[in-house]
Design a protein around this motif. Sequence first.
Motif, mmCIF file in Angstrom:
data_model
loop_
_atom_site.group_PDB
_atom_site.id
_atom_site.type_symbol
_atom_site.label_atom_id
_atom_site.label_comp_id
_atom_site.label_asym_id
_atom_site.label_seq_id
_atom_site.Cartn_x
_atom_site.Cartn_y
_atom_site.Cartn_z
ATOM 1 N N ALA A 129 20.232 2.351 -94.005
ATOM 2 C CA ALA A 129 21.377 3.130 -93.537
ATOM 3 C C ALA A 129 21.063 4.615 -93.594
ATOM 4 N N GLY A 130 21.646 5.381 -92.683
ATOM 5 C CA GLY A 130 21.467 6.823 -92.656
ATOM 6 C C GLY A 130 22.787 7.544 -92.810
ATOM 7 N N LEU A 131 22.744 8.693 -93.485
ATOM 8 C CA LEU A 131 23.932 9.511 -93.706
ATOM 9 C C LEU A 131 23.607 10.982 -93.459
ATOM 10 N N THR A 132 24.556 11.709 -92.902
ATOM 11 C CA THR A 132 24.393 13.142 -92.738
ATOM 12 C C THR A 132 24.206 13.807 -94.100
ATOM 13 N N GLY A 133 23.259 14.735 -94.166
ATOM 14 C CA GLY A 133 23.146 15.591 -95.337
ATOM 15 C C GLY A 133 22.351 15.059 -96.496
ATOM 16 N N ARG A 134 21.588 13.978 -96.294
ATOM 17 C CA ARG A 134 20.813 13.424 -97.412
ATOM 18 C C ARG A 134 19.391 13.965 -97.480
ATOM 19 N N LYS A 135 19.017 14.850 -96.576
ATOM 20 C CA LYS A 135 17.652 15.377 -96.572
ATOM 21 C C LYS A 135 17.659 16.898 -96.688
ATOM 22 N N ILE A 136 18.417 17.420 -97.658
ATOM 23 C CA ILE A 136 18.590 18.864 -97.764
ATOM 24 C C ILE A 136 17.309 19.579 -98.207
ATOM 25 N N ILE A 137 16.438 18.907 -98.957
ATOM 26 C CA ILE A 137 15.193 19.547 -99.370
ATOM 27 C C ILE A 137 14.204 19.567 -98.203
ATOM 28 N N VAL A 138 14.170 18.495 -97.428
ATOM 29 C CA VAL A 138 13.381 18.486 -96.189
ATOM 30 C C VAL A 138 13.879 19.582 -95.250
ATOM 31 N N ASP A 139 15.192 19.764 -95.190
ATOM 32 C CA ASP A 139 15.781 20.752 -94.283
ATOM 33 C C ASP A 139 15.452 22.188 -94.663
ATOM 34 N N THR A 140 15.133 22.423 -95.950
ATOM 35 C CA THR A 140 15.017 23.802 -96.422
ATOM 36 C C THR A 140 13.582 24.173 -96.770
ATOM 37 N N TYR A 141 13.178 24.012 -98.046
ATOM 38 C CA TYR A 141 11.894 24.561 -98.488
ATOM 39 C C TYR A 141 11.015 23.570 -99.229
ATOM 40 N N GLY A 142 11.290 22.294 -99.081
ATOM 41 C CA GLY A 142 10.409 21.281 -99.643
ATOM 42 C C GLY A 142 10.282 21.310 -101.147
ATOM 43 N N GLY A 143 11.292 21.850 -101.830
ATOM 44 C CA GLY A 143 11.261 21.910 -103.290
ATOM 45 C C GLY A 143 10.659 23.178 -103.850
ATOM 46 N N ALA A 144 10.163 24.072 -102.976
ATOM 47 C CA ALA A 144 9.554 25.316 -103.446
ATOM 48 C C ALA A 144 10.596 26.346 -103.865
ATOM 49 N N SER A 145 11.851 26.101 -103.536
ATOM 50 C CA SER A 145 12.935 27.025 -103.847
ATOM 51 C C SER A 145 14.122 26.233 -104.375
ATOM 52 N N PRO A 146 14.991 26.867 -105.157
ATOM 53 C CA PRO A 146 16.252 26.187 -105.519
ATOM 54 C C PRO A 146 17.082 25.886 -104.281
ATOM 55 N N HIS A 147 18.021 24.972 -104.435
ATOM 56 C CA HIS A 147 18.961 24.631 -103.365
ATOM 57 C C HIS A 147 20.363 24.609 -103.955
ATOM 58 N N GLY A 148 21.305 25.188 -103.222
ATOM 59 C CA GLY A 148 22.675 25.247 -103.716
ATOM 60 C C GLY A 148 23.399 23.923 -103.700
ATOM 61 N N GLY A 149 22.901 22.948 -102.941
ATOM 62 C CA GLY A 149 23.487 21.615 -102.939
ATOM 63 C C GLY A 149 24.214 21.234 -101.671
ATOM 64 N N GLY A 150 24.593 22.201 -100.851
ATOM 65 C CA GLY A 150 25.331 21.890 -99.640
ATOM 66 C C GLY A 150 24.421 21.597 -98.462
ATOM 67 N N ALA A 151 24.799 20.575 -97.675
ATOM 68 C CA ALA A 151 24.056 20.247 -96.458
ATOM 69 C C ALA A 151 24.485 21.174 -95.326
ATOM 70 N N PHE A 152 23.715 21.160 -94.238
ATOM 71 C CA PHE A 152 23.974 22.028 -93.101
ATOM 72 C C PHE A 152 24.573 21.284 -91.910
ATOM 73 N N SER A 153 23.956 20.185 -91.516
ATOM 74 C CA SER A 153 24.298 19.527 -90.253
ATOM 75 C C SER A 153 25.738 19.041 -90.245
ATOM 76 N N GLY A 154 26.350 19.136 -89.079
ATOM 77 C CA GLY A 154 27.725 18.690 -88.899
ATOM 78 C C GLY A 154 28.761 19.739 -89.220
#
Length: 401
Positions: free
Chosen positions: A253-278
Motif C-alpha cells: 500500500a502507498g500513502l502520501t507523505g511517507r517518503k519525507i527523507i527521500v523528498d528532502t536531504y536523505g538524512g543529511a539534515s534534520p527534518h521538521g516532520g511535515g510532508a509536502f505533497s498534497g
Amino acid sequence: MRSNYLFTSESVSEGHPDKVADQISDAIVDLFLSKDPEARIACETLTTTQLVVLAGEIRCKGVYEDDQWAPGAKEEIEKAVRETVKRIGYEQDGFHWETFRFENNLHAQSAHIAQGVDASGNKDEGAGDQGIMFGFACDETPDLMPATLDYSHKILAKMAADRHSGAAPFLEPDAKSQVTLRFENGKPVAATAIVVSTQHAKGYDEGEKEAELKNYVKGVVAEILPAELLSDETVYHINPTGSFEIGGPDGDAGLTGRKIIVDTYGGASPHGGGAFSGKDPTKVDRSAAYITRYLAKNVVAAGLAKRCTIQIAYAIGVSEPLSLYVDTHGTGTVDDAKIEDAIKSIEELGGLTPRGIRTHLGLNKPIYQPTAAYGHFGRKPEGDFFPWEKTDLADKLKAAL
C-alpha cells in the motif's frame, strides 16, 4: 563534524506506491491552483491493489465552493488521477490506470482553520499550521545537495527514462536505490555499496535475463556516479531478494507523505516532520521548507559556508515566524548570527511570512507534480518550476554582511 565516515541515502522511483500517492496528491494541487491561485488543498492519497482513495480538505473557486461541487469537477479530478497513474506506467493486473476503483472523499476545509489562515481586515495571512521546517545545502555536488541522495535519485530517474523510452523494456515502474559513500576529510572518495531493487518483467530473475538486468543496472550506476568513486571494491546488491515481479500498489500500500527523507536531504539534515505533497503553499510545511532550502543554497552559493542548515518555526494563524536559526557547521566564513541578520534584512523576502514566501518564490501556480518524484531539491529551475533552487539571492546576502 566528523571528517572520515560512511554515509548512506536512499531514493524510490516514481512507481513506488508511496510516490504514486504523492504524485496523485500533487496532481490535485496543480489542478486546483490552475483554476484558483488562492485554492486551499490538503489532499491525502491511499493506493493499494486496484484502488485509489482521496481524502482531505479543500476550497477552490470553480471546483468546490459553499460545500458544493461544481458541475463536472468530480469527473475532472478522477481524470487527473487516472492520467497520473497512466503517465507513471501502471497497466498491470494488480494496478491498472484504466480499471482501478476510485474513491473521492475530499470535503470542505474547516472554517476554524480558514479563519486563522485567511487574511481579513488588518490581519495578514497566517501560517497554515504550527511547526518547524529545515532547509539544507552543501558543496558535495554542483546542485549543492548531499552526494549520496543526489546519486540515488539520478540512478532511478535514468532507469525510469530508459523504461519510458523502451531502452530497458524489462523494467517495471517500482524501484528503490541506495548509495553508500566513504568520506575522507568531509569529501566523498569512494562508493562502498550500491543497492538497487527494481520491479521487472517475468523471467528476469534467473539465467541470462537476470544477468542482462544486473549488467544494465551496473551500467546506469557507472553513468551516474563519477568514475573515481567506483572500483572493484564497490559492492553491488541488485534485486537482493531474488524476484521482484509484484510491485507498486499491488505489492504494498502507498500513502502520501511517507517518503519525507527521500523528498528532502536523505538524512543529511534534520527534518521538521511535515510532508509536502498534497498541500497548497499556505501550508508552511511546504512553503517554509522551500524558502529555507532557497536560503541555505544561496548561503553556500555565496561562498559564506560549505554546509548550511536553516530552521524556521511558525504558529498556526500567525504570520510572523517565531524563530530563524542558521548553522554552518563550523564551515562559515562569517558568524552564523550575522547570516541570520542578513536574511532578516532582505526586504523582498517579506519578513518570511507565508504571504512573503509565496510572493517571492511565486508558489501560487500549478508547479508541484514534478516535485513528487526524485526529490523536491537539487533540481534545475526552469520557468516557473523549482524557483527555490535559484541562487539569485547570493549577491544580496553578501552585500548585507
